[in-house]
Scaffold this active site. Structure first.
Site, PDB file in Angstrom:
ATOM      1  N   ARG A  26     -13.710  31.868  -2.508  1.00  0.00           N
ATOM      2  CA  ARG A  26     -15.065  31.772  -1.980  1.00  0.00           C
ATOM      3  C   ARG A  26     -15.262  32.672  -0.773  1.00  0.00           C
ATOM      4  NH1 ARG A  26     -13.923  25.977  -2.182  1.00  0.00           N
ATOM      5  NH2 ARG A  26     -13.241  26.453  -0.118  1.00  0.00           N
ATOM      6  N   HIS A  42     -17.545  25.974  -9.614  1.00  0.00           N
ATOM      7  CA  HIS A  42     -16.475  25.947 -10.616  1.00  0.00           C
ATOM      8  C   HIS A  42     -17.034  26.298 -11.998  1.00  0.00           C
ATOM      9  CE1 HIS A  42     -14.574  22.801  -7.797  1.00  0.00           C
ATOM     10  NE2 HIS A  42     -13.831  23.891  -7.699  1.00  0.00           N
ATOM     11  N   SER A  97     -15.789  21.393  -2.903  1.00  0.00           N
ATOM     12  CA  SER A  97     -15.708  19.988  -3.297  1.00  0.00           C
ATOM     13  C   SER A  97     -15.679  19.069  -2.084  1.00  0.00           C
ATOM     14  CB  SER A  97     -14.466  19.749  -4.162  1.00  0.00           C
ATOM     15  OG  SER A  97     -14.583  20.428  -5.386  1.00  0.00           O
ATOM     16  N   LYS A  99      -3.249  15.189  -1.777  1.00  0.00           N
ATOM     17  CA  LYS A  99      -4.571  15.533  -1.272  1.00  0.00           C
ATOM     18  C   LYS A  99      -5.474  14.309  -1.128  1.00  0.00           C
ATOM     19  CE  LYS A  99      -5.205  20.341  -2.614  1.00  0.00           C
ATOM     20  NZ  LYS A  99      -6.112  21.266  -3.326  1.00  0.00           N
TER      21      LYS A  99
END
Length: 168
Positions: free
Chosen positions: A95, A22, A133, A46
């Site tokens: 990504r 990030h 993450s 989430k």
């Protein structure tokens, strides 16, 4: 990009936690805009491991060296947050090819909700392309060393969070 809105970009995410990937994206994108706002989403659906206030604080610490970057937490529809800020660009990271379908769907929906806002996709530097993450959280939760994947304050915060969870 003559429109004044395009001078403001929003990079949204849960940042649970913010990673070196990030930070890399912000470092490369920030010079393209007058102001870049990292929008840290509450995202209760989430089930983030870290509370919003801590995620905002960690992002602020990780991004403090970029003078045109602000970090703000938000809860609600991203389209409303972007409109409230007067931004004209949404920055999203890709990504891998596996990210593309989901991100394409989001971009299409955002184009419908906020047609004046463009979505800009960027890829992380190759050395960060595998970092997510969720992987960082899992490695850290299981006692692994995540220092190579996140800023130092984030590694410390994750260690403290899992220690709290183990000790009740």
């Amino acid at each position: 990009m003559s429109d004044a809105r395009h001078r403001i970009a929003v990079y949204p995410g849960t940042f649970d936690p913010i990673t070196n990937g990030h930070v890399d994206l912000v470092q490369r994108a920030a010079p393209l805009f007058e102001t870049m706002i990292v929008g840290v989403a509450e995202s209760p659906a989430k089930g983030p491991a870290l509370p919003l206030a801590l995620r905002v604080d960690l992002a602020k610490a990780a991004l403090a060296k970029f003078p045109n970057v602000q970090v703000r937490g938000f809860d609600g529809l991203l389209a409303h947050f972007v409109e409230e800020l007067g931004a004209g660009v949404l920055l999203r990271g890709l990504r891998a090819v596996s990210d593309f379908e989901y991100e394409f769907q989001l971009a299409s929906m955002n184009r419908h909700l906020i047609p004046a806002v463009e979505t800009l996709f960027m890829t992380p530097a190759e050395k960060y392309g595998f970092i997510s993450s969720s992987l960082v959280r899992e490695i850290s939760r299981l006692g692994g060393n995540v220092a190579a994947f996140v800023p130092p304050a984030v590694a410390d915060a994750l260690d403290a969070e899992w220690e709290r969870a183990r000790n009740g």
